[in-house]
Write an enzyme that holds these catalytic residues in place. Sequence first.
Site, short mmCIF file in Angstrom:
data_model
loop_
_atom_site.label_atom_id
_atom_site.label_comp_id
_atom_site.label_asym_id
_atom_site.label_seq_id
_atom_site.Cartn_x
_atom_site.Cartn_y
_atom_site.Cartn_z
N SER A 1 48.26 41.37 41.61
CA SER A 1 46.47 40.44 42.05
C SER A 1 46.98 39.37 42.15
O SER A 1 48.70 38.92 42.04
CB SER A 1 46.81 40.44 40.80
N TYR B 1 45.63 39.64 31.74
CA TYR B 1 45.61 40.02 32.73
C TYR B 1 46.64 39.40 34.24
O TYR B 1 47.64 40.17 33.99
CB TYR B 1 44.31 40.10 33.76
#
Length: 262
Positions: A138, A151
């Site tokens: 990401s 995350y």
Amino acid sequence: MNNQVIWITGASSGIGKSLAIAYSKGDVKLILSSRNEEALNEVRSLCKNPDNVKVLPLDLEQYETLTTKTTEAIKLFSKIDLLINNGGISQRSLIRETSLEVDQRIMAINYLGNIALTKALLPHFIKNQKGHFVVTSSVVGKFGTPLRSSYSASKHALHGFYDALRAEHFKDKITVSLVCPGFVATEVSKNALVGDGSKQGARDTATEKGMHPDRFAKLMIKAIKNKKAEVYIGGAKEKVGVYARRYLPTLYYRLVRKWNVT
């Protein structure tokens, strides 16, 4: 990609589903994995050549089972050429409101489950003196933003691990590609964990307006074909975050405090 065997995790929806359908149009064989066997079979039915697609359910959180799952995967087509580690889970909660159990679960799925598959498959790649690990990271694997502390940490960890793997096994002709999405219009935010471990249950505005997963898959496949070591695929705002954090960190620290990430 002729006659290659591609194993995709997180293949039941979103990016993984789009990758499977796109790859099935070529002369490849696919192994599709996630927890949801019913959804995997639906994706298989959408592929151009379903006979060349096998379904192998697994749970990344149960990372101690993944060595056995890898053995099963290799047996399906007698080899694997490309592993796309795409499975994972996101987060939408403030640090002070997030239980340690949520931190542990995110790390178990996104990091330990991911590298457990890679470690299990690595001897197969070494033996064959070829192989390609692709990791869906990401852009927040390159910088942190509010509501995504665990995350982001799990994705940062992947970069450290795979940078080391790339260096250690260059001599074995093993390729590593880290793909960093920005906002993509999938169910990732709907399924994201909040502080008590339950699902958020709704899409974020930014995710809703994100890149279509079919478009993302097309760009990701191009990056994989070109064996990119690391690539950022997303809108201008997400890419600005990556480069601001790298080259203008003081500016980044000011901007991220004001960044609307919902």
